[in-house]
Write an enzyme that holds these catalytic residues in place. Structure first.
Site, PDB file in Angstrom:
ATOM      1  N   HIS A   7       0.815  -1.213   0.000  1.00 21.87           N
ATOM      2  CA  HIS A   7       0.000   0.000   0.000  1.00 21.87           C
ATOM      3  C   HIS A   7       0.844   1.256   0.000  1.00 21.87           C
ATOM      4  O   HIS A   7       2.030   1.214   0.319  1.00 21.87           O
ATOM      5  CB  HIS A   7      -0.977   0.041   1.196  1.00 21.87           C
ATOM      6  N   HIS A  79       3.996   7.099   3.829  1.00 18.74           N
ATOM      7  CA  HIS A  79       4.930   5.984   3.658  1.00 18.74           C
ATOM      8  C   HIS A  79       4.446   5.049   2.562  1.00 18.74           C
ATOM      9  O   HIS A  79       3.300   5.134   2.131  1.00 18.74           O
ATOM     10  CB  HIS A  79       5.128   5.215   4.971  1.00 18.74           C
ATOM     11  N   GLU A 130       7.699   0.999   4.987  1.00 17.23           N
ATOM     12  CA  GLU A 130       7.170  -0.041   5.871  1.00 17.23           C
ATOM     13  C   GLU A 130       7.391  -1.380   5.175  1.00 17.23           C
ATOM     14  O   GLU A 130       7.158  -1.496   3.972  1.00 17.23           O
ATOM     15  CB  GLU A 130       5.661   0.198   6.085  1.00 17.23           C
TER      16      GLU A 130
END
Ligand code: CO
Length: 134
Positions: A7, A79, A130
């Site tokens: 994502h 992020h 991430e």
């Protein structure tokens, strides 16, 4: 080592307004708001054919995205999340190569119930990264 883009997370001040933009203007499939008090954010998941967008809105007094929104008044990309097959092996490889893993270095359970780690933006082209166990 890194696999699929899981994502892209976008920090916003007003998640209802941001959801409406994605739903009504861009025509995307948008979830209801999901509060994540343990992460200090409200989230909305937007499902695209090949990945997801996550909208993040501060929740509570000390949200981890407060500072970001102070610097980015209109919101912005916070992020990006890549999947890895083995998060411990990924962490060890990164540490060996001099990258900085944020926090204790031990994976935490992220917004999707899977182990995640965050990597220092200065080591990754100015982008907070991430990693999520696939
Ligand atoms: Co994320």
């Amino acid at each position: 080592m890194i696999g699929r883009l899981n994502h892209v997370a976008i920090a916003v001040r007003d998640i209802a307004k941001a959801s409406a933009v994605y739903r009504d203007v861009l025509g995307a499939q948008v979830s209801d708001v999901v509060p994540q008090p343990e992460h200090g954010v409200n989230t909305v998941f937007i499902t695209l054919p090949n990945t997801k967008i996550e909208l993040l809105e501060p929740l509570g007094d000390h949200s981890p995205i407060d500072k970001f929104l102070e610097r980015n008044a209109d919101g912005g990309i916070h992020h990006i999340c890549y999947e890895v097959d083995d998060i411990i092996a990924a962490r060890d490889r990164l540490l060996e190569r001099g990258a900085r893993v944020l926090g204790t270095g031990d994976p935490k359970i992220g917004a999707h119930g899977k182990p995640v780690l965050f990597l220092h933006p200065k080591d990754f082209c100015g982008t907070l990264v991430e990693l999520e166990q696939a």
